[in-house]
Design an enzyme around this catalytic site. Structure first.
Site, PDB file in Angstrom:
ATOM      1  N   CYS A 120       0.837  -1.202   0.000  1.00  0.00           N
ATOM      2  CA  CYS A 120       0.000   0.000   0.000  1.00  0.00           C
ATOM      3  C   CYS A 120       0.873   1.254   0.000  1.00  0.00           C
ATOM      4  O   CYS A 120       0.625   2.193  -0.758  1.00  0.00           O
ATOM      5  CB  CYS A 120      -0.918  -0.009   1.220  1.00  0.00           C
ATOM      6  N   CYS A 217      -5.964  -2.948   7.471  1.00  0.00           N
ATOM      7  CA  CYS A 217      -7.164  -2.107   7.426  1.00  0.00           C
ATOM      8  C   CYS A 217      -8.373  -2.814   6.828  1.00  0.00           C
ATOM      9  O   CYS A 217      -9.493  -2.615   7.286  1.00  0.00           O
ATOM     10  CB  CYS A 217      -6.872  -0.808   6.671  1.00  0.00           C
TER      11      CYS A 217
END
Length: 380
Positions: A120, A217
């Site tokens: 990410c 997440c």
């Protein structure tokens, strides 16, 4: 919060007043990035807060009522309102799914142990968001990561955070030199997370007491397998648990439920010595188990290396460094033997247990502070 700089430079390293220095702050909605944004705003910088909507928990987990992503965006917006700077939300769901979630699922299905937070940073935050910051005519982009950027003899260097317990260098090894030149990490010098929360309280931020995020997440409850099954239906096909000779010892409920080094939950009883998962073979749907000594690894093949040294990786036949195989383990002495600018073989001076394809191997200078890059472990 200001860093020690020559009088001609502001705290972010630019030769102009803060009011003429535009900084885009990547705001997750948590206390760390909120403190960065608030501190820079208080110093008088031209702050622009940007929050990325990366995923929808409802879609990721196929259930209703999950609102964590929306809460984070709301919290970031409240901080911006409190400190009086503009805040934007960018929809990066498709980018995040293609660049991070899909690879996470496919890697897990292939028996690897992926680290999506690194991907990410590499493919979304420090690529697309950083480009957005440039498009907004920002002088730099700041984040709430606990890591330090220092100026060395050859330019910007990446160093571990002062607080070893909060250091995030393992997750940022793939930061390129060009990205490092543009990035700033204002929290890296703080001695503890308590200092960060104290600053949040000082600025009157509504997130001062917000708990830290503990999970990936898009896997908020830590149940990787459940998310993989939603993303890749049929991924949890059962198969055999076998020993190193191929003898069937039992049955498993899907390779995705197991990780290298796992001992509990195998469902194999009546054995004198404990067995551990030593290999996952998705093609044959086999979970291979063996004694603990089969987990020891000394040679680690790497690819996709990002090198942050002052001279090219291939300029030497070998490099004496320290490496981290997992974020929670301290660096260990090792030797890197380059095969190409992006491939190498690492020899660990002390064998490590549970080394798995898909993990990162991060390089550190032998002084223990400077990050020299790293690479991705593969099967070789």
């Amino acid at each position: 919060m200001a860093l020690d700089r020559p009088d001609t430079l502001n705290s972010l390293g630019f030769a102009k007043p803060p009011s003429q220095t535009r900084v885009v702050v990547a705001m997750s909605g948590g206390v760390d990035s909120s403190v960065v944004a608030a501190g820079l705003a208080e110093e008088g910088y031209d702050v622009v807060g940007v929050t990325l909507q990366l995923y929808d928990h409802g879609a990721a987990l196929a259930k209703k009522g999950a609102c964590c992503a929306g809460r984070d965006i709301h919290d970031a917006r409240r901080v911006a309102e409190t400190m009086g700077f503009p805040h934007y939300v960018l929809d990066y769901e498709n980018t995040f799914r293609e660049a991070v979630i899909d690879e996470f699922a496919d890697s897990y299905l292939a028996g690897a142990t992926p680290v999506p937070c690194i991907r990410c940073n590499e493919r979304v935050k420090f690529k697309d968001l950083l480009q957005t910051a440039r498009d907004l005519d920002a002088d730099c982009m700041a984040t709430g990561h606990y890591i330090q950027r220092k100026t060395g003899a050859h330019g910007a260097e990446l160093h571990c955070a002062t607080d070893a317990a909060r250091d995030q260098s393992y997750f940022l090894f793939s930061t390129t030199q060009d990205q490092l030149d543009f990035l700033r990490f204002p929290l890296g010098h703080l001695a503890s997370k308590a200092e960060t929360r104290a600053l949040a309280a000082k600025y009157g931020l509504p997130v001062a007491d917000k708990p830290d995020s503990q999970d990936i997440c898009f896997v908020p409850n830590g149940d990787y397998a459940a998310v993989i099954e939603k993303l890749r239906p049929g991924a949890a096909d059962p198969g055999d648990i076998v020993d190193a000779n191929g003898t069937v010892l039992g049955q498993h409920r899907g390779v995705i439920h197991y990780t290298i080094g796992q001992r509990r939950g195998l469902g194999i009883g009546g054995l004198a010595d404990p067995l551990y998962v030593v290999k996952l073979d998705p093609d044959t749907r086999q979970v291979v188990v063996g004694p603990k000594d089969m987990l020891s690894t000394r040679t680690v093949p790497l690819r996709e290396i990002n090198w942050l040294g002052d001279v090219p990786l291939t300029s030497r036949d070998e490099w004496e460094v320290e490496v981290k195989i997992r974020s929670t383990r301290p660096p260990r002495p090792a030797v890197i033997r380059p095969l190409s600018p992006t491939e190498a073989e690492v020899t660990l001076l002390t064998p490590e247990e549970g080394v798995s394809p898909g993990q990162a191997c991060v390089f550190y200078h032998t002084d223990g502070s400077r990050v020299l890059g790293g690479g991705w472990i593969h099967r070789g």
